[in-house]
Every structure is written in structure tokens, then in C-alpha cells.
Design an enzyme around this catalytic site. Structure first.
Site, mmCIF file in Angstrom:
data_model
loop_
_atom_site.group_PDB
_atom_site.id
_atom_site.type_symbol
_atom_site.label_atom_id
_atom_site.label_comp_id
_atom_site.label_asym_id
_atom_site.label_seq_id
_atom_site.Cartn_x
_atom_site.Cartn_y
_atom_site.Cartn_z
ATOM 1 N N SER A 1 -47.566 18.780 -34.020
ATOM 2 C CA SER A 1 -47.485 17.757 -32.973
ATOM 3 C C SER A 1 -47.807 16.371 -33.517
ATOM 4 C CB SER A 1 -48.457 18.098 -31.848
ATOM 5 O OG SER A 1 -48.011 19.268 -31.213
ATOM 6 N N THR B 1 4.104 -7.127 3.049
ATOM 7 C CA THR B 1 4.620 -5.873 2.481
ATOM 8 C C THR B 1 6.143 -5.874 2.364
ATOM 9 O OG1 THR B 1 4.394 -4.962 4.714
ATOM 10 C CG2 THR B 1 2.685 -4.373 3.130
ATOM 11 N N LEU C 1 3.131 -0.473 -3.744
ATOM 12 C CA LEU C 1 2.777 -1.858 -3.408
ATOM 13 C C LEU C 1 1.314 -2.104 -3.762
ATOM 14 C CD1 LEU C 1 4.435 -2.081 0.136
ATOM 15 C CD2 LEU C 1 5.492 -2.400 -2.117
ATOM 16 N N ARG D 1 -10.230 -8.513 2.154
ATOM 17 C CA ARG D 1 -11.297 -7.873 2.927
ATOM 18 C C ARG D 1 -12.292 -7.116 2.045
ATOM 19 N NH1 ARG D 1 -7.061 -4.990 6.892
ATOM 20 N NH2 ARG D 1 -5.656 -5.553 5.190
ATOM 21 N N ASN E 1 -38.983 24.144 -35.254
ATOM 22 C CA ASN E 1 -39.912 23.904 -34.150
ATOM 23 C C ASN E 1 -40.478 22.506 -34.294
ATOM 24 O OD1 ASN E 1 -41.696 25.195 -31.879
ATOM 25 N ND2 ASN E 1 -42.993 23.903 -33.161
ATOM 26 N N ASP F 1 -3.229 1.362 -1.790
ATOM 27 C CA ASP F 1 -4.583 1.500 -1.250
ATOM 28 C C ASP F 1 -4.756 2.740 -0.375
ATOM 29 O OD1 ASP F 1 -3.132 0.670 0.963
ATOM 30 O OD2 ASP F 1 -4.461 -0.999 1.474
ATOM 31 N N GLY G 1 -1.292 -7.091 -3.140
ATOM 32 C CA GLY G 1 -2.039 -7.803 -2.102
ATOM 33 C C GLY G 1 -3.353 -8.375 -2.611
HETATM 34 C C1 UD1 Z 1 -0.179 -1.906 6.416
HETATM 35 C C2 UD1 Z 1 0.897 -1.836 7.503
HETATM 36 C C3 UD1 Z 1 0.296 -1.175 8.745
HETATM 37 C C4 UD1 Z 1 -0.240 0.198 8.397
HETATM 38 C C5 UD1 Z 1 -1.225 0.121 7.229
HETATM 39 C C6 UD1 Z 1 -1.539 1.545 6.776
HETATM 40 C C7 UD1 Z 1 2.412 -3.749 7.228
HETATM 41 C C8 UD1 Z 1 2.792 -5.075 7.721
HETATM 42 N N1 UD1 Z 1 1.355 -3.172 7.809
HETATM 43 O O1 UD1 Z 1 -1.209 -2.742 6.890
HETATM 44 O O2 UD1 Z 1 1.293 -1.047 9.741
HETATM 45 O O3 UD1 Z 1 -0.876 0.753 9.543
HETATM 46 O O4 UD1 Z 1 -0.636 -0.588 6.118
HETATM 47 O O5 UD1 Z 1 -2.448 1.576 5.739
HETATM 48 O O6 UD1 Z 1 3.049 -3.243 6.336
HETATM 49 N N2 UD1 Z 1 0.869 -5.692 -0.531
HETATM 50 C C9 UD1 Z 1 1.654 -6.282 -1.500
HETATM 51 N N3 UD1 Z 1 2.131 -7.542 -1.295
HETATM 52 C C10 UD1 Z 1 1.866 -8.236 -0.158
HETATM 53 C C11 UD1 Z 1 1.071 -7.616 0.830
HETATM 54 C C12 UD1 Z 1 0.593 -6.340 0.623
HETATM 55 O O7 UD1 Z 1 1.922 -5.700 -2.551
HETATM 56 O O8 UD1 Z 1 2.342 -9.373 -0.046
HETATM 57 C C13 UD1 Z 1 0.356 -4.341 -0.774
HETATM 58 C C14 UD1 Z 1 -1.152 -4.295 -0.779
HETATM 59 O O9 UD1 Z 1 -1.644 -4.490 -2.095
HETATM 60 C C15 UD1 Z 1 -1.466 -2.907 -0.257
HETATM 61 C C16 UD1 Z 1 -0.266 -2.565 0.615
HETATM 62 O O10 UD1 Z 1 0.743 -3.488 0.262
HETATM 63 O O11 UD1 Z 1 -1.584 -1.959 -1.296
HETATM 64 C C17 UD1 Z 1 -0.575 -2.679 2.091
HETATM 65 O O12 UD1 Z 1 -1.028 -3.992 2.369
HETATM 66 P P1 UD1 Z 1 -2.260 -4.278 3.314
HETATM 67 O O13 UD1 Z 1 -2.492 -5.738 3.376
HETATM 68 O O14 UD1 Z 1 -3.389 -3.418 2.942
HETATM 69 O O15 UD1 Z 1 -1.640 -3.810 4.706
HETATM 70 P P2 UD1 Z 1 -2.415 -3.281 5.979
HETATM 71 O O16 UD1 Z 1 -3.022 -4.417 6.685
HETATM 72 O O17 UD1 Z 1 -3.303 -2.171 5.601
HETATM 73 CA CA CA Z 2 -4.046 -1.344 3.690
#
Ligand code: UD1
Ligand code: CA
Length: 483
Positions: free
Chosen positions: A433, A96, A18, A25, A400, A125, A21
Site C-alpha cells: 500500500s 416551407t 427541409l 424558438r 496486486n 425537425d 429554418g
Molecule cells: C409546419 C407546418 C404545420 C405543421 C408542422 C408540423 C407549414 C407552413 N406549417 O409548421 O402545418 O403542423 O410543420 O410539424 O409548413 N424550413 C425551411 N425553410 C423555411 C422554413 C422552414 O427549410 O423557410 C424547414 C424548417 O427547418 C423545419 C421545417 O421546414 O425543419 C418546418 O418548419 P417549421 O418552421 O418548424 O414549421 P412549423 O411551424 O413547425
Molecule cells: Ca416544426
């Protein structure tokens, strides 16, 4: 262990990463998964673990935010040319669970279902995961469970989804996101890592039932745990002891911490193999660097890219080396900076030398303080000890070069399509030199150049060249000047 054995130890599975996102942040215009960790993007580290554990898995990579950049990076990365990667477009980032649904609805998911392959989910990530972790989560599912969830316990679990277990602590009932958690739930130290292995049939069916009824209005993949447990399906939980590997990167501070953890692990790995670090905390070593036996590394050293250090070589304080190949028994002294260059055995470079791209220093040669080389090949047993600039030059063996030599390689002219002109200094030349050579020019084998000369014409082998005004001494003239 051979690659073949490793595949046997994990399921025949699809791997879903995944990476769509927003990474809001991070407060950066660069997509989160492309941020650098030890010389490679975060996503490299995740894909690289997949490559090493299950090189023949079919990988689905969910992209959305900055997808052109992410796709272009993955396509251009030679490390992944053998991996089967399908890009899945998540046009809107609705969570997610939504990301996983996009993948299961796409042709990639249809094939996983058809082949009844379990799906390993990894977030893009979490760059610190190890191969043993991927192997453990990827092991075939127990016959009574539809998913395996990886958890870990953190001293400070804030920001993570919390694992809610049954009162006896045995089974996992659900995952509650921090924003939806009660004060009591927030005290739970066991957290969700976003790493799972799903039965593909269960995954596909339950993703269709997900609703965004939560504080963030998102489709949470974490909700599938409650769906399985409520439906009476088995949920197996794997608690990973080394929580450092499961640090998510969500903001620049978490990225900084991940870099520190990665670097420390890297230094420890080399130290155990015999490398001596004089001040390990101040050293930075990127992931593709290799170090030979009995290498010594002083404080403040930065080793980047594909740098290789040969056996018994010593790297002095604050040297910065990027894509530099150093053979055995080389001494690099303090403050040396080098990039895309090679240094042969028993050479000495520094203090404060600068090797710009395309430079090569021969065996037993000495490049001293405040010497800059650019696209310059220096032969063996040659000395360029102080305060010189050599650009676009070829210097032979046993030459040299005295203090303060300059190749005048650029004079505004373009000769045969070249802006920069070449200086050739053949074997056994002695340059006094404070000389300059106006390129293009060749100084023949064994020639002798008098100090203070500005050489503008080729010098025949074995000749002496003097190119300076003859000195005139005027007796008592100083007094006249002062008066
Ligand atoms: C997520 C989990 C959380 C966990 C944490 C661990 C969920 C709802 N929450 O939170 O329980 O403790 O990871 O690291 O799953 N992404 C997509 N599409 C989206 C949203 C996210 O591809 O629509 C991808 C992001 O790019 C990322 C990953 O999913 O690589 C996780 O998303 P992120 O927003 O970082 O979730 P967390 O808030 O960290
Ligand atoms: Ca995350």
C-alpha cells in the site's frame, strides 16, 4: 426483410428534407437540426430512417440557417457515406413552400421531374419518425391523387396546422396554420405533420403559384393541399395513430419531450429483448448503445455513444458509460464513470471508479473504489482495489496493487517527445500500500514492492524493492516533544 424488398415497397422517389429554418424558438445559436437527441443530432434520426427504408433514394437537403455547420455534420457522418445527398441552398427562409421551391428549381428537382419521381417531403425537425411510417407515406401514390398528406390527431394540437376536411369528413380540403385559423378551426384535433408524398409534376407547378398571403407572410407548403383539392386533383390523407412519433421539435421543451419519448421507446425495446431495468424512468440510453442478453441495469444509469454491454453484465446505480465496450459477466458498481474504454469478462469495476479514455481492464480483474485509470491497460486477474491513480501504465496479469498507489506520470520533463511517461508493471508483481512509481519506470515480473515506497528506478524481476527511510524509534521522546 431484406433491403431489396423494402425498396420495392416504397416508390422510386426523391426525398426532400427541409432543414433551412431559423429555429428561432429554440433560442440557441446551434442550428435546430443539430440539437442532440439520444446522442445524435435531430437530423441524424430523420436521415437514418431514410437510409433504412430507401438507401438508394436521391436525397435533397435544404439548408440555410447555419448551413456550413449542417453540411459539415452530414458530410462527416459515416452512417450516411453511402446515401446520395444533394445540398440545396435556401438563402432566405421564406417558408416551407419556398424551401421546396428552391429544391424543385435546383438541378436536384429538375432530375426528379425528368425521372417522374414522386417526392417525399420530411421536415428536419421530426426526429421520432419510424421506418414503417416512412414506408407507409412513401408507398406509390393512388392513381387518382397528386399528393398524400400524413396527419395525426393530438389532444393538444396547438401550434400545428389543422386539417380541414369536407363536411362528410372524407376528403381533406386544406390545411390552415394556427396563426391563420378561426377559433372554430383551432378546435380541430387533426393536424398536419409536414410529411407528404407529392407527384413531382404537381409539386413543381403548384409551388410556382404559391403566394405569401397569410399571417406570417410566408410561402406555405401546406397550401398545396388546398390547391390540389380546388383543382379537382385527388388528395389522399393518411392518419397515423401513434401521434408520439410525429412530435415536431420547435423549442427546448418540445425537444425535452422528444428526448423522453425516444428514451422510453429505447428502454422498452431492450426490456422486451430481456434486459432488466430496476428503475427504467431514471435511466438514459442513447441510440447507438447495444445491450446483450440478461443484462441488468439499475437506476440513474446513463449509457452513451457506442457503449456495448455483454451478456449477463450488471450495471449498478448511477454509472455513466460512454463508448465503453463491456464483455460478458462484468459487474459495474455504483457511481462508476468510464469513457472510451474496454472491460473484459468477469471483471468488477467500482463503486466510484473512473476509467478515462484509452483504458482496458482484463478478465477477472478488480478495479475498486476511487481508482482512476487513464490510458492504462490492466491484465487479467489483477486487483487494484482502493484509492489509486494509474496513468499511461501497462499492468500485467495477477498483479496486486495495494491501497493508494500513484503513477507519477508527469514531472514537467519531455522525454523523447512525450510529456507523460509510461509505467510498466509486469505479471505477478505485488505492490504494497501507499506506493508511488515515478515514470518512466518498469517493475519486473514477480517483484515485490514494500509499502510506502517511492520507486524511482527500474526493479529487476523477482526483486524486493524498499524505497523509504528506515524507521527510528526514540524512547520517551514524545513526552519531550509535548513539553
Ligand atoms: C409546419 C407546418 C404545420 C405543421 C408542422 C408540423 C407549414 C407552413 N406549417 O409548421 O402545418 O403542423 O410543420 O410539424 O409548413 N424550413 C425551411 N425553410 C423555411 C422554413 C422552414 O427549410 O423557410 C424547414 C424548417 O427547418 C423545419 C421545417 O421546414 O425543419 C418546418 O418548419 P417549421 O418552421 O418548424 O414549421 P412549423 O411551424 O413547425
Ligand atoms: Ca416544426
Amino acid at each position: 426483410m431484406s433491403a431489396k424488398n423494402e425498396i420495392k415497397s416504397v416508390s422510386d422517389m426523391g426525398v426532400l428534407i427541409l432543414a433551412a429554418g431559423m429555429g428561432k424558438r429554440m433560442r440557441s445559436s446551434l442550428p435546430k437540426v443539430l440539437h442532440d437527441l439520444a446522442g445524435k443530432p435531430l437530423l441524424f434520426h430523420v436521415l437514418n430512417q431514410v437510409r433504412s427504408v430507401c438507401p438508394r433514394a436521391s436525397v435533397g437537403l435544404v439548408v440555410g440557417n447555419g448551413r456550413e455547420q449542417v453540411e459539415a455534420y452530414v458530410r462527416s457522418e459515416p452512417f450516411f457515406s453511402e446515401l446520395e445527398i444533394t445540398f440545396i441552398h435556401q438563402a432566405e427562409q421564406k417558408g416551407t413552400g419556398h424551401a421546396a421551391r428552391c429544391a424543385l428549381d435546383a438541378q436536384w428537382g429538375v432530375e426528379r421531374l425528368k425521372k417522374k419521381q414522386p417526392v417525399l417531403v420530411l421536415p428536419g425537425d421530426l426526429p421520432l419518425i419510424s421506418d414503417s411510417l416512412v414506408r407507409a407515406v412513401g408507398a406509390p401514390l393512388e392513381s387518382n391523387s397528386v399528393l398524400r398528406v400524413l396527419t395525426c390527431s393530438l389532444v393538444d394540437p396547438s401550434g400545428y396546422g389543422r386539417i380541414v376536411r369536407s363536411s362528410d369528413g372524407i376528403s381533406v380540403q386544406r390545411i390552415v396554420e394556427e396563426k391563420d385559423a378561426s377559433a372554430e378551426e383551432r378546435r380541430i384535433a387533426e393536424v398536419a405533420t409536414s410529411i407528404y408524398l407529392f407527384d413531382s409534376d404537381f409539386l413543381s407547378r403548384s409551388l410556382q403559384q404559391l403566394t405569401p398571403n397569410n399571417a406570417q407572410g410566408e410561402y406555405y407548403l401546406t397550401d398545396l393541399v388546398a390547391m390540389a383539392s380546388r383543382g379537382g386533383f385527388g388528395v389522399s390523407a393518411l392518419e397515423w395513430a401513434d401521434a408520439d412519433l410525429l412530435r415536431g421539435v420547435n423549442d427546448p421543451w418540445e425537444l425535452a419531450q422528444a428526448r423522453q419519448i425516444f428514451n422510453e421507446k429505447c428502454i422498452k425495446k431492450w426490456a422486451i429483448q430481456g434486459v432488466q431495468f430496476l428503475d427504467p424512468r431514471s435511466v438514459r440510453i442513447e441510440c447507438l448503445v447495444t445491450l446483450g442478453a440478461e443484462v441488468t441495469i439499475d437506476g440513474g444509469v446513463v449509457l452513451q455513444g457506442t457503449t456495448q454491454i455483454g451478456d449477463r453484465s450488471t450495471i449498478g446505480p448511477h454509472a455513466v458509460l460512454k463508448n465503453v465496450k463491456i464483455l460478458a459477466d462484468v459487474t459495474i458498481k455504483a457511481g462508476t464513470v468510464a469513457e472510451d474504454s474496454a472491460i473484459h469478462s468477469f471483471a468488477q469495476v467500482g463503486p466510484n471508479s473512473h476509467l478515462r479514455p484509452g483504458s482496458e481492464v482484463g478478465a477477472h480483474s478488480k478495479i475498486g473504489n476511487f481508482v482512476e485509470l487513464k490510458k492504462t491497460k490492466v491484465g487479467s486477474s489483477t486487483s487494484i482495489a482502493h484509492l489509486s491513480y494509474l496513468g499511461d501504465a501497462v499492468v500485467g496479469d495477477r498483479v496486486n496493487i495495494g491501497c493508494g498507489f500513484v503513477t507519477c506520470n508527469f514531472d514537467g520533463r519531455i522525454i523523447e517527445g512525450q510529456r507523460k511517461h509510461k509505467t510498466v508493471i509486469e505479471d505477478d508483481v505485488f505492490l504494497g500500500s501507499a506506493c508511488q512509481a515515478v515514470a518512466p519506470i518498469t517493475i519486473g515480473k514477480g517483484a515485490y514492492i514494500a509499502s510506502g515506497s517511492t520507486i524511482t528506478q527500474n526493479v529487476e524481476p523477482g526483486s524486493l524493492a524498499i524505497a523509504r527511510a528506515r524507521q527510528v524509534n526514540k524512547p520517551d521522546y514524545a513526552k519531550k516533544l509535548r513539553d
